[in-house]
Motif scaffolding. Structure first.
Motif: not given
Lengths: 453, 453
Positions: A3, A13, B43, B47, B51, B109-110, B112-114, B328-329
């Protein structure tokens, strides 16, 4: 399976540097709340919807985030209910809980629920997030923190004076120049009374607020549109043209309002509050502003709003006195006064004016480069001693290329980088580079601790 | 209209004294996280369900609190969908968001996103509430705080040593005697390998854990029930009977595991970690415990658990090393190690052992009794100076009966009560009563500040 991760719209965040800046604000506010004798409470993020619904108007009910009942959330819904698709009715059956919308209703609920354990007056502060299903836009979020301080169970105007003093101290410490605008609901009520238009308070305050921008003639035209009589409009004129310092304003108002009992009570309250804060002394500008009407239906006495002077931004703090906080929960007659700091807007002001302390981006004071197993272990021992002396310190965990390790020092804005190589190991010393000056010297552990303190 | 207020089951209000105690714990942990170079992030509470779902097993999915979409939450539900009453399907259509269940998935998640903004290794800490729709019971809540520190992007075992040192320092400062139990997933894997029962790791660790309580014969009987062969059972015997200090245990294990590559790797890692923390020195007992298997499917190396020695309570802190936090992300190969302090259990331990500092129930250091308008105003000036000197102080806002005002001092455990009456007003002095000794004396403002500091 894989994902691309994201977060719900309107939420954020907070990165380490953002957290450091936010903590700077929260810590300043919190330290002062404590110095002023306010006691912290926390309430759960979720409240029963029966506690929240109907407290924020019909629009507010729609902006509540509702939590689906766990297990069989359709249990109470008949087939007919479902077929009917009545959203309000179905939500009532599927959801018992919601996320809190502000800190005031949970506080009122708290006071009633725990009234037997509380000594009045009760001074409480609360710093927690709230959630609103508002349409997200610049500067408006669906999750944001509120920082509230209230005192309930005391009618004394010393509480107002103290809150003004608290506001003054907080913004002084944050180095933000502010104007604190002060009004009193009773004065507004008095104005409406003396011009014979008691139901037009809001139209009148909107008009007062616009006078500087659009001028007397246009304001009067608007008031005519709103249905104010010519007598009322001419009676309002001296109020629209109110000017001078606080004393001058008070003198004029006193003359205008002399026939209104509630208006005179408002003047008296205002005199006491302004007299008190002037006697205490203050750095911020404190000014009477008759156009101030925030939360008019809620506030019953003093109304307070804070504006930053050097930035174009809305109110950054606000509050006032209210009666009957807890009436809706069956406990009447409890009056109080409180303020709420707008942390997100204060953050924006500090950013725009570049007022955050410079060292907030420092994670540690000193970073030890890793030259291998033995050297790193010796560095760990130094670091342990430094931490015990209260100095934030760390060793690079990996014996990677020096350049890569130095980039860690750069990205963390570390002021000192320490090198313990083979020769330092022998001599039980630490070579430290001052990253600002570029200077490099050898230190004993005790000297290094002194340096970093 | 009038409601008897309550809060959702499994949630809690925190009173001022409870907050002071909780802050004592959080502040101690937070101060040490910072000293060790961990950086704070936060965070959002909510969510996207995409996620969260599937990360905590099927049971976990059911324990997620789901938030009903705002507006027309039935928009995506056809009449057939509604008639069918398939709860999982309908939830997917009615709810896009949920409350976070832990801090680990949001952290993954954080990261991966950042990822483009992060320098590795990244040491982060996070102290925020999480929500679980568990059946509430004693010590189990639907809203509770987690206090996590993790370092990702470094395979170095110095990170494990540092986390053990952090645990040691935190519990030392909290004055809780603890035993830190340490294991390594690779050792457990090695044991399963050498006894030829690689798929029975959990049964084996459960058996090891029970040996002290039920004895060797009963453990072996249970293992037979679970389907272990007689060869495996007899091969396991020296492990079940493992005793002695850490060095003795390591020596025995090394002998037993010599044919297993992964087992020997586990022994080597354990030697490095134990050697490191012993070299640094520690107050807490650090002991190898082969029965420790918490979160077995998650941890891949060192496993850590902390138990309080003087109270019968479960684990109060735990953690370990994991591979592939973010796979998983869509970001693979990122390993890390982390710990999580159990704030609620630590609270219970400190309560039971009466270890909270005694002055936590103090709101202010000094309370000024209100003798009327002029006296109170003078007191406000003194209080302002005290607050500027960093002393929490306040004036009773109301000029009520002295007895009532003194009861405020009692309920707030105020150490000093100040009296500024007419004669003090004249002499510009403050009469202060030491509430512990009952002694009463006259002070100048400067002396009073000295006294309260």
């Amino acid at each position: 399976m894989i994902q691309k991760p994201s977060i719900p719209k309107g939420t954020r965040d907070f990165s380490p540097i953002e957290m450091a800046r936010r903590n700077y604000i929260f810590d300043t506010i919190k330290r002062n709340f404590k110095l002023f004798g306010y006691k912290q409470i926390e309430t759960p993020a979720t409240e029963n919807l029966s506690t929240l619904m109907g407290k924020y108007g019909e629009e507010g009910d729609k902006l509540l985030f509702k939590i689906q009942n766990s297990g069989d959330f359709l249990k109470s819904c008949s087939d007919e209910d479902l077929a009917e698709r009545n959203l309000v009715k179905l939500t009532n059956k599927m959801c018992e809980k919601g996320l809190r919308y502000d800190l005031t209703v949970p506080f009122a609920r708290y006071v009633v629920q725990h009234r037997n354990d509380l000594t009045m007056p009760f001074k409480r502060y609360q710093i927690q997030p709230v959630w609103r299903a508002d349409r997200p836009q610049k500067g408006r979020y669906r999750e944001f923190y509120q920082c509230d301080a209230d005192v309930v169970g005391s009618d004394s105007l010393l509480n107002e004076v103290e809150l003004l003093s608290l506001i003054d101290k907080v913004f002084c410490e944050l180095k933000i120049n502010v104007a604190v605008k002060i009004n009193n609901r009773k004065i507004l009520q008095g104005i409406a009374e003396v011009i014979g238009e008691a139901d037009k308070i809001i139209d009148i305050t909107v008009a007062i607020d616009k006078i500087d921008k659009i001028g007397l003639e246009n304001v009067n035209a608007e008031l005519r549109d709103k249905g104010l009589s010519e007598e009322a409009i001419s009676a309002l004129r001296p109020i629209l043209e109110l000017s001078g310092d606080n004393d001058a304003k008070l003198a004029t108002m006193q003359e205008i309002l002399k026939s209104s009992e509630v208006g005179m009570k408002g003047i008296e309250e205002m005199r006491t509050v302004m007299g008190g804060i002037d006697a205490l002394g203050h750095t911020a500008k404190m000014e009477i502003d008759i156009s101030l009407a925030r939360g008019l239906n809620y506030y019953t006495g003093t109304i307070i709003e804070v504006k930053a002077l050097d930035v174009q931004i809305g109110s950054i703090t606000g509050g006032g006195r209210y009666d009957n906080l807890t009436g809706v929960f069956g406990m009447s007659g409890l009056s109080g006064v409180g303020i709420s700091f707008g942390a997100d807007r204060i953050y924006d002001v500090l950013c725009q004016l570049d007022l955050f302390p410079k060292d907030l981006d420092q994670t540690v004071k000193i970073l030890f480069i890793n030259f291998g197993e033995k050297e790193a272990m010796q560095s760990m021992k130094y670091v342990k001693a430094m931490r015990e002396a209260g100095i934030a310190a760390q060793v690079c965990p990996d014996n990677s290329k020096i350049k890569k390790q130095m980039s860690m020092a750069d990205s963390d804005h570390v002021p000192y980088v320490a090198f313990v190589g083979e020769s330092e190991l022998d001599k039980d010393c630490i070579v430290i580079k001052d990253m600002a000056s570029g200077e490099q010297k050898s230190y004993t552990l005790a000297e290094a601790i002194e340096l970093c303190k």
